[in-house]
Design a protein around this motif. Sequence first.
Motif, PDB file in Angstrom:
ATOM      1  N   SER A 118     -16.344 -18.946 -31.340  1.00 51.43           N
ATOM      2  CA  SER A 118     -17.024 -17.938 -30.510  1.00 51.43           C
ATOM      3  C   SER A 118     -18.001 -17.107 -31.329  1.00 51.43           C
ATOM      4  CB  SER A 118     -16.007 -17.035 -29.821  1.00 51.43           C
ATOM      5  OG  SER A 118     -15.205 -16.352 -30.784  1.00 51.43           O
ATOM      6  N   ASN A 119     -17.635 -16.785 -32.542  1.00 49.36           N
ATOM      7  CA  ASN A 119     -18.534 -16.019 -33.415  1.00 49.36           C
ATOM      8  C   ASN A 119     -19.756 -16.842 -33.801  1.00 49.36           C
ATOM      9  OD1 ASN A 119     -16.668 -13.976 -33.310  1.00 49.36           O
ATOM     10  ND2 ASN A 119     -15.914 -14.225 -35.393  1.00 49.36           N
ATOM     11  N   LYS A 120     -19.523 -18.127 -34.054  1.00 43.93           N
ATOM     12  CA  LYS A 120     -20.632 -19.024 -34.399  1.00 43.93           C
ATOM     13  C   LYS A 120     -21.620 -19.115 -33.247  1.00 43.93           C
ATOM     14  CE  LYS A 120     -19.789 -23.436 -34.280  1.00 43.93           C
ATOM     15  NZ  LYS A 120     -19.283 -24.782 -34.696  1.00 43.93           N
ATOM     16  N   ALA A 121     -21.120 -19.329 -32.046  1.00 47.38           N
ATOM     17  CA  ALA A 121     -21.985 -19.472 -30.882  1.00 47.38           C
ATOM     18  C   ALA A 121     -22.830 -18.217 -30.667  1.00 47.38           C
ATOM     19  CB  ALA A 121     -21.140 -19.764 -29.642  1.00 47.38           C
ATOM     20  N   LYS A 122     -22.229 -17.055 -30.819  1.00 46.07           N
ATOM     21  CA  LYS A 122     -22.960 -15.808 -30.632  1.00 46.07           C
ATOM     22  C   LYS A 122     -23.999 -15.606 -31.727  1.00 46.07           C
ATOM     23  CE  LYS A 122     -19.229 -13.437 -28.173  1.00 46.07           C
ATOM     24  NZ  LYS A 122     -18.205 -12.365 -28.241  1.00 46.07           N
ATOM     25  N   ALA A 123     -23.644 -15.936 -32.950  1.00 47.22           N
ATOM     26  CA  ALA A 123     -24.575 -15.764 -34.074  1.00 47.22           C
ATOM     27  C   ALA A 123     -25.795 -16.664 -33.924  1.00 47.22           C
ATOM     28  CB  ALA A 123     -23.858 -16.039 -35.392  1.00 47.22           C
ATOM     29  N   VAL A 124     -25.553 -17.911 -33.542  1.00 43.72           N
ATOM     30  CA  VAL A 124     -26.667 -18.851 -33.344  1.00 43.72           C
ATOM     31  C   VAL A 124     -27.551 -18.361 -32.197  1.00 43.72           C
ATOM     32  CG1 VAL A 124     -27.285 -21.195 -32.633  1.00 43.72           C
ATOM     33  CG2 VAL A 124     -25.436 -20.834 -34.279  1.00 43.72           C
ATOM     34  N   HIS A 125     -26.937 -17.947 -31.118  1.00 42.60           N
ATOM     35  CA  HIS A 125     -27.687 -17.459 -29.952  1.00 42.60           C
ATOM     36  C   HIS A 125     -28.566 -16.269 -30.323  1.00 42.60           C
ATOM     37  CE1 HIS A 125     -28.561 -16.206 -25.835  1.00 42.60           C
ATOM     38  NE2 HIS A 125     -28.172 -15.000 -26.181  1.00 42.60           N
ATOM     39  N   LEU A 126     -28.003 -15.294 -31.013  1.00 43.87           N
ATOM     40  CA  LEU A 126     -28.768 -14.102 -31.386  1.00 43.87           C
ATOM     41  C   LEU A 126     -29.934 -14.461 -32.303  1.00 43.87           C
ATOM     42  CD1 LEU A 126     -25.866 -11.541 -31.944  1.00 43.87           C
ATOM     43  CD2 LEU A 126     -27.522 -11.580 -30.063  1.00 43.87           C
ATOM     44  N   ASN A 127     -29.740 -15.445 -33.147  1.00 37.23           N
ATOM     45  CA  ASN A 127     -30.824 -15.903 -34.012  1.00 37.23           C
ATOM     46  C   ASN A 127     -31.920 -16.574 -33.205  1.00 37.23           C
ATOM     47  OD1 ASN A 127     -31.897 -16.452 -36.762  1.00 37.23           O
ATOM     48  ND2 ASN A 127     -31.528 -18.584 -36.209  1.00 37.23           N
ATOM     49  N   GLU A 128     -31.534 -17.341 -32.183  1.00 35.40           N
ATOM     50  CA  GLU A 128     -32.510 -18.063 -31.371  1.00 35.40           C
ATOM     51  C   GLU A 128     -33.348 -17.121 -30.511  1.00 35.40           C
ATOM     52  OE1 GLU A 128     -33.159 -21.540 -31.490  1.00 35.40           O
ATOM     53  OE2 GLU A 128     -32.048 -21.040 -33.303  1.00 35.40           O
ATOM     54  N   VAL A 129     -32.723 -16.153 -29.872  1.00 36.63           N
ATOM     55  CA  VAL A 129     -33.464 -15.309 -28.929  1.00 36.63           C
ATOM     56  C   VAL A 129     -34.491 -14.416 -29.624  1.00 36.63           C
ATOM     57  CG1 VAL A 129     -31.663 -15.329 -27.173  1.00 36.63           C
ATOM     58  CG2 VAL A 129     -31.661 -13.524 -28.909  1.00 36.63           C
ATOM     59  N   GLN A 130     -34.390 -14.296 -30.922  1.00 36.25           N
ATOM     60  CA  GLN A 130     -35.401 -13.529 -31.659  1.00 36.25           C
ATOM     61  C   GLN A 130     -36.688 -14.326 -31.864  1.00 36.25           C
ATOM     62  OE1 GLN A 130     -33.829 -11.741 -35.291  1.00 36.25           O
ATOM     63  NE2 GLN A 130     -31.804 -11.600 -34.365  1.00 36.25           N
ATOM     64  N   LYS A 131     -36.626 -15.625 -31.638  1.00 33.28           N
ATOM     65  CA  LYS A 131     -37.777 -16.483 -31.873  1.00 33.28           C
ATOM     66  C   LYS A 131     -38.658 -16.561 -30.636  1.00 33.28           C
ATOM     67  CE  LYS A 131     -34.932 -19.507 -34.788  1.00 33.28           C
ATOM     68  NZ  LYS A 131     -34.385 -20.893 -34.924  1.00 33.28           N
ATOM     69  N   ALA A 132     -39.911 -16.901 -30.854  1.00 28.94           N
ATOM     70  CA  ALA A 132     -40.830 -17.163 -29.751  1.00 28.94           C
ATOM     71  C   ALA A 132     -40.774 -18.652 -29.412  1.00 28.94           C
ATOM     72  CB  ALA A 132     -42.251 -16.768 -30.139  1.00 28.94           C
ATOM     73  N   TRP A 133     -40.888 -18.965 -28.108  1.00 27.37           N
ATOM     74  CA  TRP A 133     -41.014 -20.364 -27.699  1.00 27.37           C
ATOM     75  C   TRP A 133     -42.363 -20.893 -28.184  1.00 27.37           C
ATOM     76  CZ3 TRP A 133     -44.578 -23.015 -24.782  1.00 27.37           C
ATOM     77  CH2 TRP A 133     -44.211 -24.300 -24.378  1.00 27.37           C
ATOM     78  N   PRO A 134     -42.479 -22.128 -28.678  1.00 32.09           N
ATOM     79  CA  PRO A 134     -41.509 -23.221 -28.649  1.00 32.09           C
ATOM     80  C   PRO A 134     -40.639 -23.347 -29.891  1.00 32.09           C
ATOM     81  CG  PRO A 134     -43.620 -24.097 -29.294  1.00 32.09           C
ATOM     82  CD  PRO A 134     -43.828 -22.618 -29.073  1.00 32.09           C
ATOM     83  N   GLY A 135     -40.534 -22.283 -30.681  1.00 38.10           N
ATOM     84  CA  GLY A 135     -39.628 -22.323 -31.820  1.00 38.10           C
ATOM     85  C   GLY A 135     -38.172 -22.332 -31.403  1.00 38.10           C
ATOM     86  N   ARG A 136     -37.908 -22.039 -30.158  1.00 39.93           N
ATOM     87  CA  ARG A 136     -36.567 -22.105 -29.578  1.00 39.93           C
ATOM     88  C   ARG A 136     -36.664 -22.843 -28.246  1.00 39.93           C
ATOM     89  NH1 ARG A 136     -37.562 -19.184 -25.319  1.00 39.93           N
ATOM     90  NH2 ARG A 136     -38.652 -17.197 -25.455  1.00 39.93           N
TER      91      ARG A 136
END
Length: 209
Positions: A118-136
């Motif tokens: 659960s911690n991994k999933a949240k950490a990855v998600h928070l890292n992704e949402v900081q990026k601009a598309w199409p980097g995510r």
Amino acid sequence: MTLYITKDGHVDAERIKVKIFSGIERGTMSAINGIVVHQTNSPTANATFNSYSSTTNGGAPNGAHFLIDKDGTIYQTASLYRATNHVGLMQSRCIITRQCHPTELKHAQSLERIKIVSNKAKAVHLNEVQKAWPGRYPSNADSIGIEIVGLAIGPRNREVYEPVNDAQNSSLKWLINQLAETLEVSMHEVYRHPDIGRKNPTEASTAKW
């Protein structure tokens, strides 16, 4: 022919029934970069509509922009100009595609090594949402969600989603092609939910477009 969209973000088309649930709408969606296909894990359209009208622990319900019923009927349930919570925790596009800078890949891989799932999933998600598309991958903030009525059947944590039927797939194909053309979304940015989120891998696995 492209779809006609009103100033409120509602689609005026013979094949679409507009049934808006304002409770699932979030902030303004200023860009649309992708389309995400889901299954509801509910037996009927009405069961999903009921969930769109309810609140859990005082929070607003999650939902998507469209719902395709068992008979192929298409409902629009949220404005195309409003975001909805339908993607959930995102996966790393960098790790899956390997199309990113080596430094970014190294950081993403370090997050995937977090031992508590659960911690991994949240950490990855928070890292992704900081990026601009199409980097995510497309997120809640910039994607259209399409739900298909269908149950996940089986013992807990081993459920398998029932197949998407022919009427649903016919409507899905029409809807995705119309939305992609009208909103200028690349067909390469149309995904099944498990492709970009932490979801049951059988969800929408039999969806075709």
